[in-house]
Design a protein around this motif. Structure first.
Motif, short mmCIF file in Angstrom:
data_model
loop_
_atom_site.label_atom_id
_atom_site.label_comp_id
_atom_site.label_asym_id
_atom_site.label_seq_id
_atom_site.Cartn_x
_atom_site.Cartn_y
_atom_site.Cartn_z
N THR A 121 0.83 -1.21 0.00
CA THR A 121 0.00 0.00 0.00
C THR A 121 0.86 1.26 0.00
N ASN A 122 1.86 1.31 0.84
CA ASN A 122 2.73 2.49 0.91
C ASN A 122 3.51 2.69 -0.38
N TYR A 123 3.94 1.58 -0.96
CA TYR A 123 4.70 1.68 -2.21
C TYR A 123 3.77 2.10 -3.35
N HIS A 124 2.58 1.53 -3.37
CA HIS A 124 1.58 1.90 -4.37
C HIS A 124 1.24 3.38 -4.28
N ASP A 125 0.99 3.86 -3.07
CA ASP A 125 0.55 5.25 -2.91
C ASP A 125 1.62 6.25 -3.31
N ALA A 126 2.88 5.92 -3.06
CA ALA A 126 3.96 6.82 -3.46
C ALA A 126 4.05 6.91 -4.99
N LEU A 127 3.92 5.77 -5.63
CA LEU A 127 3.98 5.74 -7.09
C LEU A 127 2.75 6.42 -7.69
N ALA A 128 1.57 6.13 -7.14
CA ALA A 128 0.33 6.73 -7.65
C ALA A 128 0.33 8.25 -7.43
N PHE A 129 0.82 8.69 -6.28
CA PHE A 129 0.90 10.12 -6.00
C PHE A 129 1.77 10.81 -7.04
N THR A 130 2.93 10.24 -7.32
CA THR A 130 3.85 10.85 -8.29
C THR A 130 3.22 10.95 -9.66
N TYR A 131 2.59 9.87 -10.10
CA TYR A 131 2.01 9.87 -11.45
C TYR A 131 0.80 10.81 -11.53
N ASP A 132 -0.12 10.67 -10.60
CA ASP A 132 -1.36 11.45 -10.67
C ASP A 132 -1.10 12.95 -10.51
N GLN A 133 -0.18 13.30 -9.60
CA GLN A 133 0.11 14.72 -9.41
C GLN A 133 0.87 15.30 -10.60
N THR A 134 1.67 14.48 -11.26
CA THR A 134 2.33 14.95 -12.47
C THR A 134 1.29 15.27 -13.54
N ILE A 135 0.34 14.36 -13.74
CA ILE A 135 -0.71 14.60 -14.73
C ILE A 135 -1.54 15.82 -14.34
N ARG A 136 -1.86 15.93 -13.05
CA ARG A 136 -2.66 17.07 -12.57
C ARG A 136 -1.94 18.38 -12.87
N ARG A 137 -0.66 18.43 -12.60
CA ARG A 137 0.07 19.69 -12.77
C ARG A 137 0.32 20.02 -14.24
N ILE A 138 0.36 19.00 -15.08
CA ILE A 138 0.41 19.28 -16.51
C ILE A 138 -0.90 19.94 -16.94
N LEU A 139 -2.02 19.45 -16.41
CA LEU A 139 -3.31 20.07 -16.70
C LEU A 139 -3.37 21.51 -16.20
N LEU A 140 -2.67 21.80 -15.11
CA LEU A 140 -2.64 23.16 -14.57
C LEU A 140 -1.65 24.06 -15.32
N GLY A 141 -0.89 23.49 -16.26
CA GLY A 141 -0.05 24.31 -17.10
C GLY A 141 1.43 24.28 -16.80
N GLU A 142 1.88 23.37 -15.95
CA GLU A 142 3.31 23.35 -15.63
C GLU A 142 4.12 22.72 -16.75
N SER A 143 5.32 23.24 -16.93
CA SER A 143 6.25 22.72 -17.93
C SER A 143 7.10 21.61 -17.32
N PRO A 144 7.82 20.84 -18.14
CA PRO A 144 8.69 19.80 -17.59
C PRO A 144 9.72 20.34 -16.61
N ASP A 145 10.30 21.51 -16.89
CA ASP A 145 11.30 22.07 -16.00
C ASP A 145 10.69 22.51 -14.67
N GLU A 146 9.44 22.93 -14.69
CA GLU A 146 8.77 23.28 -13.43
C GLU A 146 8.41 22.02 -12.64
N LEU A 147 7.99 20.98 -13.35
CA LEU A 147 7.60 19.74 -12.69
C LEU A 147 8.75 19.13 -11.87
N ARG A 148 9.96 19.26 -12.38
CA ARG A 148 11.08 18.63 -11.67
C ARG A 148 11.32 19.28 -10.30
N HIS A 149 10.75 20.46 -10.08
CA HIS A 149 10.92 21.13 -8.79
C HIS A 149 9.69 21.03 -7.89
#
Length: 605
Positions: free
Chosen positions: A304-332
Motif C-alpha cells: 500500500t505504501n509503495y503503491h501510494d507513493a507511485l500513484a501520488f507521483t504519477y497522478d500529481q504529475t498529470i494534474r500539474r500538466i493540466l494546470l499548465g506546468e512545464s517539464p522544468d517546473e515539474l522537476r521542482h
C-alpha cells in the motif's frame, strides 16, 4: 490571466514547501557530508537510508516450507522452490560468478538438481549455465518478450535497438565503472555490473497472463501484464504456499526513468501490479531486490505504501500538466508528502524525483512544453556564446561561477560552467570549474545513479578517466540474434554526404548458414534501405560479399576494419571489389581500438 497567476502562485508555494531533498541541497540547502571507510565523500543521509532497506551481506531466508530467498549473493535475489523431484529457481544472477556463489550456498539447503529456471525479467538471466550443471532437459520459463529483448539490446531496454550501444555506454556511467575503489569519488557500493563470464539460456516456455501450471507438484500462476523496469516482467503466485514472487516491490522508490535512456517505464502497469499483489492477500512476498516480507498485514502495508507513493507521483504529475506546468517546473514541484517519503522503501536512494515527472510529460506530450519561444531556439553552442558574451566574457563568467560555488549554489554553478565549457572545451581551467560543480552535486545527492554520473563526468573533465559514449554489442550477442538483424542496423550508419550521388545495392551472404543467409542494403542518395530477401527484390545486387557471420560481427563491432574485412581469405566478393570498398566507406566505421569518448580534449566547436 487570473488562472495563470493562480498557477504561478501555486507553483511558487510548492517550491518552498515541497522542495526536493536533493534539489534543495544543490542550491545552498543544509546537508552534512561524511567520509566512507573507502574515502568516498557522500551525503550523510545516503548510507543511513540505504542501510534500512538494502541487503549488504549474503543471507538465506527460509520463507516458508520448501521456499528460500537467497539474498545478497548477487545484485538480485535468488529464490528456490523445492518440488517433488527437483528445484525451481527464480532468476539466474548477473553472471556465472553470481551463480557459483549461489550454488555453493544452495547445497547447504538441498542436494536436489535444478530442473526449472524462471526469469523475473531480462536483467538477471546470465548465470543459468552454472545452475543447470549436466541437465540438458532444463525448462526455462519467461515472459513472451524476454528472448527478443535480450537479443535486440542485451536486456538494456533500448526503445530503439540501434541505440543499444549508447545505453550500454551510459550503463557504465550509471553503475560506478569510472569511479575508483578508494578516494573521495569512491562509491557507497561496488558496481553491480557483472563479469564477461556469462551466458544467456533462452526461454523455452513462454508464460501467459493468469496461466495456471503445476511444475513438479508445485501449483503456480503466472502474471505477465504487470511491469516495473522492463516490459518482460513475470510475476509468479504460489497459491498453496501463499507466496508471491515479483520484481514490482523494490528497496527504493521506483526508478521511473533511467538516465541511460531505456524504454519508457509506464507507472500504470507498475501500479496495477502492486494492486494485484495486494488482492492476492499473500502471506509472503519475495522480491527481486528487496528483502522478503512475511505476514498478510505486513505485505499489505508494504504494498500500500509503495503503491501510494507511485500513484501520488504519477497522478500529481498529470494534474500539474493540466494546470499548465512545464517539464522544468515539474522537476521542482512534484515531491512525496512526508508520510509516504518516510516509508523506508520509498527513499530516493537510487534515482531522483527531479527527472521522473519530466519523463512522464515527454511520453504524454512530447518535448514541446507549450511555450512558443521554445519551438525554434538557437543552437546550444550559439546560446553558450551569447551567454558568455552577455556576462562580459570568460573572466566575468568565471567570477560568476566562483561566486555561485561560494554561495553553495552548485546547480547554478554547473549550469553556468556548461555554457563556458561549450565555448572553451579544451581550456583545462574551464573544465575544472565544471568538474568542481559536478563533484559537489555528486557528493550532495543521496541517489546512487546521479552520483555516479556526476562523479564520472567530473573525473573525465579532469582527464582521470575516458567516458565512453557508445559500447558495441558483444560478438556473442550478434551471433545469437536473427541473421539479418545487424545488417538491418547498418542502415543507420549511412553518411548522407558520402552517399548522396549513389544508387547501389550491396548484399551480405553468410556462408555458415544453410537457409535465409542473404541480406542487402540499397544505398540510395543518403538512405540505406534494408532488403530482407535480395533474391525477391526488384533489382539485383551490384555487389555481393560472401563471408561467415562471425567475421561480419567482428566488422560491425570494429574489431576488424574495412580493409581487413575485404582482404580476409574467408571473404568472397562477387562484383567489382572497388565498388564494394566504395559503398562500405559510405557507412560510419566503428573502431574498437579508438572508441568514441565523451569530454575528449580534442573536441572543437
Amino acid at each position: 490571466m487570473k488562472l495563470k497567476l493562480f498557477i504561478l502562485s501555486l507553483t511558487l508555494g510548492l517550491v518552498t514547501t515541497l522542495t526536493g531533498q536533493n534539489q534543495e541541497a544543490y542550491m545552498g540547502g543544509e546537508a552534512e557530508l561524511v567520509t566512507l571507510p573507502n574515502g568516498g565523500v557522500i551525503n550523510k543521509k545516503a548510507p543511513e537510508l540505504v542501510a534500512k532497506t538494502h541487503i549488504s551481506e549474503p543471507n538465506i531466508i527460509h520463507v516458508t516450507e520448501g521456499i528460500w530467498s537467497f539474498e545478497g549473493y548477487s545484485f538480485a535475489n535468488f529464490v528456490v522452490i523445492e518440488g517433488e523431484t527437483g528445484l525451481i529457481v527464480y532468476d539466474a544472477g548477473e553472471d556465472n560468478d553470481d551463480s557459483r556463489r549461489f550454488m555453493k550456498a544452495l547445497r547447504k539447503v538441498s542436494d536436489k538438481p535444478i530442473h526449472t529456471i524462471i526469469y523475473s525479467h531480462s536483467h538477471y538471466v546470465w548465470g543459468g549455465r552454472v545452475m543447470i550443471e549436466d541437465n540438458e532437459n532444463i525448462t526455462v520459463i519467461g515472459h513472451p518478450m524476454l528472448n527478443k529483448n535480450i537479443l535486440e539490446s542485451g536486456g538494456a531496454g533500448a526503445s530503439v535497438p540501434e541505440l543499444a550501444p549508447v545505453l550500454t555506454g551510459r550503463i557504465y556511467e550509471q553503475f560506478n565503472v569510472y569511479l575508483p575503489s578508494e578516494g573521495i569519488d569512491a562509491p557507497l557500493a561496488k558496481s553491480p555490473i557483472g563479469s564477461n563470464d556469462k551466458e544467456f539460456i533462452p526461454v523455452t516456455k513462454t508464460a501467459q497472463n493468469e496461466e495456471i501450471v503445476v511444475i513438479d507438484g508445485i501449483k503456480m500462476q503466472f502474471f505477465t501484464n504487470y511491469h516495473s523496469d522492463t516490459n518482460d516482467c513475470l510475476m509468479v503466485f504460489l497459491p498453496e504456499k501463499g507466496t508471491i514472487l515479483n520484481n514490482i516491490y523494490w528497496p527504493a522508490f521506483p526508478n521511473l526513468y533511467t538516465l541511460r535512456g531505456s524504454v519508457y517505464r509506464d507507472p500504470l502497469p507498475w501500479i496495477e501490479g502492486l494492486k494485484k499483489i495486494k488482492s492476492l492477500q499473500a502471506d509472503h512476498m519475495i522480491n527481486t531486490h528487496a528483502t522478503a516480507v512475511s505476514g498478510k498485514e505486513n505485505v499489505s502495508e508494504a504494498v500500500t505504501n509503495y503503491h501510494d507513493a507511485l500513484a501520488f507521483t504519477y497522478d500529481q504529475t498529470i494534474r500539474r500538466i493540466l494546470l499548465g506546468e512545464s517539464p522544468d517546473e515539474l522537476r521542482h514541484t512534484i515531491q512525496l508528502p512526508e508520510h509516504l517519503a518516510e516509508w523506508p522503501e520509498n527513499q530516493l536512494t537510487y534515482g531522483e524525483m527531479s527527472y521522473y515527472p519530466p519523463n512522464i510529460y515527454n511520453y504524454a506530450l512530447g518535448w514541446f512544453d507549450g511555450n512558443a519561444s521554445n519551438i525554434n531556439p538557437v543552437h546550444p553552442n550559439v546560446e553558450a556564446e551569447k551567454i558568455v558574451e552577455g556576462f562580459g566574457g570568460i573572466k566575468n563568467m568565471i567570477e560568476a561561477i566562483e561566486k555561485a560555488m561560494k554561495n553553495k549554489e552548485y546547480a547554478w554553478a554547473n549550469q553556468l560552467s556548461e555554457y563556458l565549457y561549450k565555448v572553451y572545451p579544451n581550456d583545462q581551467d574551464v573544465r575544472q570549474l565544471k568538474a568542481d560543480a559536478l563533484r559537489m552535486m555528486g557528493q550532495l545527492t543521496i541517489a546512487s545513479i546521479p552520483r555516479s554520473f556526476y562523479l564520472s563526468q567530473a573525473r573525465a573533465l579532469e582527464n582521470e578517466v575516458s567516458v565512453l559514449h557508445t559500447v558495441m554489442p558483444s560478438k556473442h550477442q550478434i551471433l545469437g540474434s536473427d541473421p539479418g538483424t545487424y545488417v538491418n542496423m547498418m542502415r543507420v550508419r549511412i553518411d548522407p554526404e558520402k552517399s548522396m550521388d549513389t544508387d547501389k545495392i550491396i548484399s551480405f551472404e553468410f556462408t555458415d548458414i544453410e537457409t535465409d543467409a542473404a541480406f542487402a542494403l540499397h544505398v540510395r542518395r543518403g538512405v540505406a534501405e534494408y532488403v530482407k530477401e535480395p533474391a525477391e527484390y526488384y533489382r539485383k545486387s551490384d555487389v555481393k560479399i560472401m563471408l561467415p557471420r562471425e567475421l561480419y560481427a567482428e566488422y560491425y563491432t570494429g574489431t576488424i576494419l574495412l580493409h581487413d574485412l575485404l582482404t580476409n581469405k574467408n571473404v568472397t566478393i562477387v562484383g567489382n571489389k572497388k565498388d564494394a570498398k566504395r559503398i562500405l566507406e559510405m557507412f560510419d566505421q566503428y573502431n574498437a581500438a579508438e572508441p568514441n569518448f565523451k569530454f575528449k580534449m580534442e573536441i572543437q566547436n
